[in-house]
Write a protein that holds these residues in place. Structure first.
Motif, PDB file in Angstrom:
ATOM      1  N   PHE A  95       0.851  -1.190   0.000  1.00 47.19           N
ATOM      2  CA  PHE A  95       0.000   0.000   0.000  1.00 47.19           C
ATOM      3  C   PHE A  95       0.886   1.239   0.000  1.00 47.19           C
ATOM      4  N   LEU A  96       0.583   2.160  -0.908  1.00 48.70           N
ATOM      5  CA  LEU A  96       1.320   3.420  -0.934  1.00 48.70           C
ATOM      6  C   LEU A  96       0.569   4.457  -0.112  1.00 48.70           C
ATOM      7  N   ALA A  97       1.194   4.873   0.973  1.00 48.65           N
ATOM      8  CA  ALA A  97       0.621   5.940   1.805  1.00 48.65           C
ATOM      9  C   ALA A  97       1.079   7.266   1.216  1.00 48.65           C
TER      10      ALA A  97
ATOM     11  N   HIS B 175       3.517  13.952  -3.883  1.00 44.33           N
ATOM     12  CA  HIS B 175       3.940  12.557  -3.682  1.00 44.33           C
ATOM     13  C   HIS B 175       4.228  11.788  -4.968  1.00 44.33           C
ATOM     14  N   LYS B 176       3.844  12.339  -6.128  1.00 37.50           N
ATOM     15  CA  LYS B 176       3.867  11.564  -7.372  1.00 37.50           C
ATOM     16  C   LYS B 176       5.257  11.022  -7.727  1.00 37.50           C
ATOM     17  N   ALA B 177       6.290  11.850  -7.645  1.00 35.44           N
ATOM     18  CA  ALA B 177       7.624  11.405  -8.068  1.00 35.44           C
ATOM     19  C   ALA B 177       8.057  10.167  -7.296  1.00 35.44           C
ATOM     20  N   ARG B 178       7.892  10.204  -5.973  1.00 34.65           N
ATOM     21  CA  ARG B 178       8.331   9.061  -5.172  1.00 34.65           C
ATOM     22  C   ARG B 178       7.365   7.885  -5.279  1.00 34.65           C
TER      23      ARG B 178
ATOM     24  N   CYS C 170       4.997   7.899   1.033  1.00 30.27           N
ATOM     25  CA  CYS C 170       5.532   8.652  -0.098  1.00 30.27           C
ATOM     26  C   CYS C 170       5.174  10.128   0.029  1.00 30.27           C
ATOM     27  N   SER C 171       6.178  10.943   0.097  1.00 32.01           N
ATOM     28  CA  SER C 171       5.990  12.389   0.099  1.00 32.01           C
ATOM     29  C   SER C 171       7.334  13.037  -0.200  1.00 32.01           C
TER      30      SER C 171
ATOM     31  N   THR D  37       8.432  17.449   3.966  1.00 35.09           N
ATOM     32  CA  THR D  37       7.243  17.132   4.775  1.00 35.09           C
ATOM     33  C   THR D  37       7.443  15.927   5.687  1.00 35.09           C
ATOM     34  N   TYR D  38       8.481  15.125   5.432  1.00 38.15           N
ATOM     35  CA  TYR D  38       8.684  13.903   6.223  1.00 38.15           C
ATOM     36  C   TYR D  38       8.866  14.162   7.729  1.00 38.15           C
ATOM     37  N   PRO D  39       9.621  15.183   8.154  1.00 39.96           N
ATOM     38  CA  PRO D  39       9.810  15.376   9.603  1.00 39.96           C
ATOM     39  C   PRO D  39       8.502  15.531  10.371  1.00 39.96           C
ATOM     40  N   GLU D  40       7.490  16.033   9.674  1.00 41.26           N
ATOM     41  CA  GLU D  40       6.184  16.186  10.326  1.00 41.26           C
ATOM     42  C   GLU D  40       5.338  14.926  10.184  1.00 41.26           C
ATOM     43  N   ILE D  41       5.414  14.284   9.013  1.00 47.29           N
ATOM     44  CA  ILE D  41       4.534  13.142   8.726  1.00 47.29           C
ATOM     45  C   ILE D  41       5.008  11.853   9.381  1.00 47.29           C
ATOM     46  N   VAL D  42       6.282  11.521   9.226  1.00 45.48           N
ATOM     47  CA  VAL D  42       6.786  10.196   9.609  1.00 45.48           C
ATOM     48  C   VAL D  42       6.605   9.873  11.090  1.00 45.48           C
TER      49      VAL D  42
END
Length: 727
Positions: free
Chosen positions: A602-604, A612-615, A657-658, A662-667
């Protein structure tokens, strides 16, 4: 009609006028300022956007050679072949003065149908459609001079030949006085040469008119199989006898075919392939000289076979380096200028061909033929694109053959002579290849020659190290294998391997052989085999007599008095660079067929599509290499939405995927939730974590990272193991 004719006349008049013009105006180019190397380098650095110039613009090869981004005359002035000409000196620039203008390279398409009659039809068909050499490929049993009645898989890789009658059927109607014949005979040429010569004699054909090769490579067979049927001393005796007979009776026929296949298919780099093949040929020269042949006669009996690999410019350099090295070797033995001329046959390297997306093999083969032609081959066999899967059919054979014809007739590759000559890049690479091949050749010589080196397992170890490096580079996708570890076609259906019914093949072949042998005078045959066994001279004549009396290839091989048993070495196993990814994908497809299930990822995807498209696209391609099911979406605005969608998917793994920003906030928030809703799932992050955030992401629950530096093979294998695909 009149308009067309008038237009043609106008065009002819224009062309004639243009040919007569000798005065041309000066075109000043001073409006263009030639850039300096430093200016070019600065522009490159700007375009690289911070990536290191030395790392991105210089390419290291498996041969230990580094490609420069640009080559200059000032750096190559001393090595340019200004006073060297094709067909002269050390043959760097080609074996023939006129290149392909006087004689195009030979088109030697392999014919490998199981039954002699069917292969005869194929040989004639290939010649009618453009092949200029009859090229017969034997099955494994025939290569080992094994009677088809004892063969495990008749026709497995080529035509089955056991008796004189088989050879007669195989050669029936061929224009052997017009077109050369190529036949690789395995560890000894004696059995097949006797059947060939016996057939020609029985049909009243002149041995003196036959051209080509019916050649042996006992060291090559030893390296491939780990042992031969006899000692090298005995095989060298047979080699000497075959060479002596050919020189006297069929001077256009070579009886030694030194092939690099075993090294190339083992994964060797180009330096190793060239050096070990040269060392093998030198071993044969010494064996023939010790038994009384002159150096000119010995060298004249040798044809070389090389594999053209994936690195285009190195293949050209390899061939251009080999000719001077062989000339140097033969000269050191006292050989004449003519004896120093190397005869090179080539083929696309099977190591670089794939089972998945096999149509890409057409492109690979084309570039490999192109490099071989530019490098100056004497003949080439273009393999069908489906070679890794099955024997070719009419379509794949036609494509393979026509590539060569198109290159000759439409691309104009019959001229110029030595097209690579003077190229600053190619001349530099040629010099580097010569030096490296010679150094590796000297290592083999220092160990006492090729046999001693094989007994020490030196070539095996060196090739294994390169193979491991190739596999590692494919795992991380540094080496890109289109359709396999990159850009897999998820809708692809594998080509039908069309397996032959070996039991039926054997039944038919036994019937053919026994029908022929039923009319044989056994007492007369035994008499001829006894004479062969007792003979120490004129072995080929004795073997021909035995073949004409009805002896099989196996009886001829066994009839020669044998001495010691074969030497034993560690065999070099054949590989292909894509084999591990093919096995991995096949494992998934077999599991899907059996369990109606697959690894689901599953792609989150977080945020809007541009975020998120590129990754997401990169991750999808990465995971589809394993033929996994990737569950995509248009993105989630909140962590909670993503977690709930992941729960509903029941996926085996989730990839966040992002963007890096934005990763420091999301992950830290999303990763724990994913482990909570899918406790057994593996959680990935698309992209590589910065060093300062790696611990944070790992502690949040990121199990692995999918990035350009990730080991694709190991990650896919891990997911298969967790799914239960791998025990």
């Amino acid at each position: 009609m009149s308009n067309e004719t008038g237009g043609e006349l106008d065009l002819q008049a224009i062309l004639k006028k243009a040919e007569q013009q000798t005065d041309f105006p000066d075109v000043p180019l001073d409006e263009f300022t030639p850039p300096t190397y430093e200016e070019w380098k600065e522009a490159c650095i700007a375009l690289l956007k911070g990536a290191p110039f030395e790392k991105k613009m210089y390419t290291k090869t498996y041969e230990g050679i580094t490609f420069d981004p640009m080559y200059f005359r000032k750096d190559t002035e001393d090595i340019l072949p200004k006073d060297s000409f094709p067909g002269m000196d050390d043959f760097l620039r080609g074996a023939q003065p006129s290149g392909y203008l006087g004689k195009p390279w030979g088109i030697a398409q392999v014919c490998d149908e199981t039954m002699p009659a069917e292969n005869n039809e194929l040989l004639r068909h290939e010649q009618e459609k453009g092949s200029t050499i009859y090229h017969i490929k034997l099955d494994r049993a025939s290569l080992m001079a094994q009677d088809v009645r004892q063969a495990a898989a008749p026709g497995d890789e080529g035509v089955s030949v056991t008796t004189l009658d088989d050879m007669h059927i195989l050669l029936s109607g061929l224009q052997l006085d017009k077109y050369p014949l190529y036949l690789y005979a395995g560890e000894s040429a004696l059995p097949m040469l006797s059947l060939l010569a016996g057939t020609l004699k029985a049909s009243g054909q002149d041995w003196g008119k036959i051209q080509g090769v019916a050649g042996a490579d006992p060291l090559g067979e030893l390296a491939a199989n780990g042992k031969n049927s006899k000692s090298l001393d005995e095989l060298y005796r047979e080699m000497f006898q075959c060479a002596q007979w050919a020189i006297a009776h069929a001077p256009g026929l070579k009886t030694i075919f030194v092939r690099s296949d075993v090294y190339s298919r083992g994964g060797a780099n180009d330096v190793q392939e060239a050096a070990y093949t040269l060392a093998t040929a030198v071993a044969y020269l010494r064996a023939l000289l010790e038994r009384g042949l002159s150096i000119d006669d010995a060298a004249g009996q040798i044809m070389f076979g090389f594999s053209m690999g994936a690195n285009f410019f190195l293949q050209i350099a390899k061939l251009r380096a080999l000719r001077p090295l062989w000339a140097q070797i033969v000269e050191a033995f006292g050989g004449s200028k003519e004896a120093q001329r190397m005869h090179i046959h080539a083929r696309p390297a099977l190591f670089f061909k794939t089972v998945y997306d096999p149509y890409v093999n057409m492109l690979r083969n084309t570039t490999e033929i192109f490099s071989g032609v530019v490098g100056g081959v004497d003949s080439f066999e273009s393999s069908p694109f489906d070679e890794p899967i099955r024997k070719g059919d009419e379509f794949s054979r036609r494509i393979a053959r026509n590539v060569q014809i198109i290159l000759q007739e439409e691309f104009g590759l019959l001229q110029p002579i030595d097209p690579a000559g003077g190229s600053w890049a190619v001349e530099t690479l040629t010099k580097q290849m010569k030096e490296k091949v010679w150094a590796e050749f000297q290592v083999i010589e220092g160990k006492g020659g090729m046999l001693k080196a094989l007994q020490e397992s030196y070539p095996q170890g060196e090739i294994a190290a390169v193979l491991a490096a190739r596999f590692k580079a494919s795992e991380t996708r540094k080496d890109r294998i289109v359709g396999n570890n990159m850009y897999p076609n998820m809708t692809e259906k594998l080509l039908d391997p069309r397996p032959e019914d070996m039991a039926e093949n054997k039944k038919k072949r036994i019937a053919q052989v026994e029908a022929y042998l039923a009319d044989i005078d056994e007492a007369f045959k035994t008499e001829k085999l006894t004479a062969l066994k007792a003979g120490s001279e004129n072995l080929v004549d004795l073997a021909i007599a035995a073949a004409q009396a009805g002896a099989t290839s196996a009886e001829i091989a066994e009839g020669v008095a044998a001495g010691k048993e074969s030497e034993l070495v560690t065999a070099i196993a054949p590989h292909r660079w894509s084999e591990r990814f093919e096995k991995l994908r096949q494992l998934t497809e077999d599991y899907k067929a059996q369990h109606h299930d697959n690894v689901k990822i599953f792609l989150a995807n977080m945020g809007p599509i541009p975020q998120h498209k590129a990754r997401a696209d990169f991750t999808t391609g990465f995971l589809q290499v394993g033929a996994f099911e990737v569950l995509t979406n248009n993105g989630f605005s909140t962590v909670e939405e993503a977690a709930q969608a992941a729960r509903a998917s029941g996926a085996d793994a989730v990839v966040i995927c992002s963007t890096d920003a934005t990763y420091p906030e999301i992950v830290p928030e999303l990763a724990p939730k994913l482990h909570e809703v899918l406790p057994e799932a593996t959680v990935f992050l698309a992209g590589a974590a910065p060093k300062d955030l790696l611990d944070t992401y790992n502690q949040a629950g990121i199990d692995e990272y999918i990035s350009v530096k990730a080991n694709c093979y190991k990650i896919l294998q891990l997911l298969q193991q967790k799914k239960g695909m791998i025990a």
